[in-house]
Structure formats: C-alpha cells, structure tokens
Design a protein around this motif. Structure first.
Motif, short mmCIF file in Angstrom:
data_model
loop_
_atom_site.label_atom_id
_atom_site.label_comp_id
_atom_site.label_asym_id
_atom_site.label_seq_id
_atom_site.Cartn_x
_atom_site.Cartn_y
_atom_site.Cartn_z
N MET A 1 0.83 -1.20 0.00
CA MET A 1 0.00 0.00 0.00
C MET A 1 0.86 1.25 0.00
O MET A 1 0.49 2.27 -0.56
CB MET A 1 -0.94 0.01 1.21
CG MET A 1 -1.95 1.17 1.18
SD MET A 1 -3.23 1.00 2.42
CE MET A 1 -2.32 1.35 3.91
N LEU A 2 2.04 1.19 0.66
CA LEU A 2 2.92 2.34 0.69
C LEU A 2 3.38 2.71 -0.71
O LEU A 2 3.52 3.89 -1.03
CB LEU A 2 4.11 2.06 1.60
CG LEU A 2 3.80 1.92 3.09
CD1 LEU A 2 5.05 1.58 3.87
CD2 LEU A 2 3.18 3.21 3.63
N ASP A 3 3.65 1.72 -1.57
CA ASP A 3 4.06 2.01 -2.93
C ASP A 3 2.96 2.72 -3.69
O ASP A 3 3.22 3.67 -4.44
CB ASP A 3 4.45 0.70 -3.65
CG ASP A 3 5.73 0.10 -3.09
OD1 ASP A 3 6.50 0.85 -2.46
OD2 ASP A 3 5.94 -1.10 -3.28
N VAL A 4 1.72 2.27 -3.53
CA VAL A 4 0.60 2.90 -4.20
C VAL A 4 0.43 4.33 -3.71
O VAL A 4 0.23 5.26 -4.50
CB VAL A 4 -0.70 2.10 -3.98
CG1 VAL A 4 -1.89 2.83 -4.57
CG2 VAL A 4 -0.57 0.71 -4.60
N GLN A 5 0.53 4.54 -2.40
CA GLN A 5 0.36 5.87 -1.85
C GLN A 5 1.48 6.80 -2.32
O GLN A 5 1.25 7.97 -2.62
CB GLN A 5 0.33 5.81 -0.33
CG GLN A 5 -0.11 7.12 0.33
CD GLN A 5 -0.41 6.95 1.80
OE1 GLN A 5 -0.15 5.89 2.37
NE2 GLN A 5 -0.92 7.97 2.43
N HIS A 6 2.70 6.28 -2.39
CA HIS A 6 3.83 7.08 -2.88
C HIS A 6 3.61 7.48 -4.33
O HIS A 6 3.97 8.59 -4.74
CB HIS A 6 5.12 6.27 -2.73
CG HIS A 6 6.34 7.04 -3.12
ND1 HIS A 6 6.87 7.01 -4.39
CD2 HIS A 6 7.13 7.89 -2.41
CE1 HIS A 6 7.93 7.78 -4.46
NE2 HIS A 6 8.12 8.33 -3.27
N TRP A 7 3.00 6.59 -5.10
CA TRP A 7 2.72 6.89 -6.50
C TRP A 7 1.59 7.91 -6.62
O TRP A 7 1.65 8.84 -7.42
CB TRP A 7 2.35 5.60 -7.23
CG TRP A 7 1.99 5.78 -8.66
CD1 TRP A 7 2.79 6.24 -9.65
CD2 TRP A 7 0.72 5.49 -9.27
NE1 TRP A 7 2.11 6.26 -10.84
CE2 TRP A 7 0.84 5.81 -10.64
CE3 TRP A 7 -0.49 4.99 -8.78
CZ2 TRP A 7 -0.22 5.65 -11.52
CZ3 TRP A 7 -1.53 4.83 -9.67
CH2 TRP A 7 -1.40 5.15 -11.02
N LEU A 8 0.55 7.77 -5.79
CA LEU A 8 -0.58 8.69 -5.86
C LEU A 8 -0.19 10.10 -5.44
O LEU A 8 -0.72 11.08 -5.99
CB LEU A 8 -1.72 8.19 -4.96
CG LEU A 8 -2.50 6.96 -5.44
CD1 LEU A 8 -3.53 6.56 -4.39
CD2 LEU A 8 -3.19 7.22 -6.77
N VAL A 9 0.69 10.24 -4.48
CA VAL A 9 1.03 11.56 -3.96
C VAL A 9 1.72 12.40 -5.02
O VAL A 9 1.72 13.64 -4.94
CB VAL A 9 1.91 11.43 -2.70
CG1 VAL A 9 3.34 11.07 -3.06
CG2 VAL A 9 1.85 12.71 -1.86
N ALA A 10 2.29 11.76 -6.03
CA ALA A 10 2.96 12.50 -7.10
C ALA A 10 1.97 13.02 -8.14
O ALA A 10 2.37 13.77 -9.04
CB ALA A 10 4.01 11.62 -7.77
#
Length: 215
Positions: free
Chosen positions: A1-10
């Motif tokens: 989930m952290l990878d997805v959130q890191h991608w979304l924040v960009a």
C-alpha cells in the motif's frame, strides 16, 4: 500500500480521483487489480490534505457501480465460458475453486452477495460478471450494486480519513504512540468492514464442505 500511496502523492488531485475510479472500475469488471489498496491509499492521502475525502469516496463509488454494471453486461453476454477463460488467465485469483465458492455464496445469499461482495476481495472482482452469467435481473442487481458500492466507498474513505487525522495528531507529539494507534485502528477498521461479509462467505464454504448440509 505504501508504494501505491507514494505513486498517488505525485499526481494532481484530479488524476488521483480518476485513478481511484479507473482502478476500482476495471477491478469490478473482472480484472484482479488492487482496487481496495488504491482506495485505502487515497483515503489516507486525504487525511494529509492533498485530496478531498468526498471526491475520493465519490470516485470510488462511481468506479464500483459503473465497473460492476459493465462486468454484469460482459458476464451476461459471455456466460460461464467467459468466467472459465478468466479463470485460466488468472488462476491464482479466479480459478475454478474461486468461481465455485462465489457461486455457492450467490446461491445462498442472492442479491445480498452482491451488496456484501463489495467487502470481500473475491466477490468484489466476480460479483458483476457472475451476476450477469447467472442471469440475475438487472434491476435487483443495480440496486444491490449501487448500495454496496456507496456504503463501501464512503465508509472506507471516511473511516480511514478520520483515523489518518487522529494518527497524524498523535504522531506530531508521540511518534511511537501515533504509529501504534494507526496500525491498530487500521486493523480494527478492516476487521469491522469485512466481518459480516466474510462470515456469510465462510458459511457458504462450510455448507459446501459438509455433506447433506441444508442449503
């Protein structure tokens, strides 16, 4: 989930909403994508003020309802052969045993399986196509689909949004306490959202395993 959130924040906010709707919509058609993880990540992102929780929830609900309706149409036209092809293409997610369990749940709970299926990974992917293949009347399907999609999207988004705000407050003062609270709250919310759905799904599995069990 952290990878997805890191991608979304960009991404800019509009792109986040479109991504949430798109991933959940495609998952609901019958393709195993991380729809729930995308929603959880976007909801936690909303807690930081990057995006608005109302728009995240609305995007998730729209993706769920439209995706399930498209899945219903595909399942109605393609029938069981289509589900079998999906099973061969995604054997770890939609194999014959998964399809049998989903059908058992439908036989046991009817349209409630569509509503509760939004909270169970297997049924979230198969509910639309399976309902179409089983010729569930579209009016009943749409009512259960819309209700389940709205409850799932808004409950999940706002629960995680408020938990994220609480965790952020604690983290600003006591990092270890805030982190522990966030982890426990996340686990508790997941259990709360899925308890009833998994109980229904598990009951169908037990009835299938016990010879002569009433249906």
């Amino acid at each position: 989930m952290l990878d997805v959130q890191h991608w979304l924040v960009a991404l800019p906010p509009l792109a986040v909403y479109l991504t949430v709707a798109g991933v959940i919509g495609v998952e609901s058609v019958g393709v195993p994508l991380p729809g729930e993880i995308t929603l959880l990540s976007a909801a936690l992102l909303a807690a930081t003020g990057v995006v608005e929780p109302a728009w995240v929830a609305a995007a998730a609900a729209l993706g769920a309802v439209v995706g399930d309706s498209l899945g219903y149409t595909v399942g109605r036209r393609g029938g069981r052969p289509l589900l079998a092809r999906l099973g061969r293409r995604f054997p770890r997610h939609l194999g014959p045993e998964h399809l049998a369990r989903a059908e058992q749940t439908f036989a046991r709970h009817g349209v409630w399986a569509i509503f509760l299926g939004r909270f169970v990974a297997l049924l979230r992917i198969l509910a639309g196509p399976l309902a179409g293949a089983l010729r569930v009347p579209y009016g009943r399907f749409l009512a259960a689909n819309a209700a389940g999609g709205l409850v799932w999207a808004f409950a999940t988004t706002y629960l995680l949004f408020h938990l994220g705000r609480v965790a952020e407050h604690w983290l600003s003062s006591f990092s270890w306490a805030g982190l522990a609270l966030a982890v426990l709250a996340g686990l508790g919310s997941t259990w709360w959202l899925r308890r009833r759905a998994r109980r229904a799904h598990g009951q169908a599995d037990r009835e299938e395993a016990v010879p002569g069990a009433p249906r």
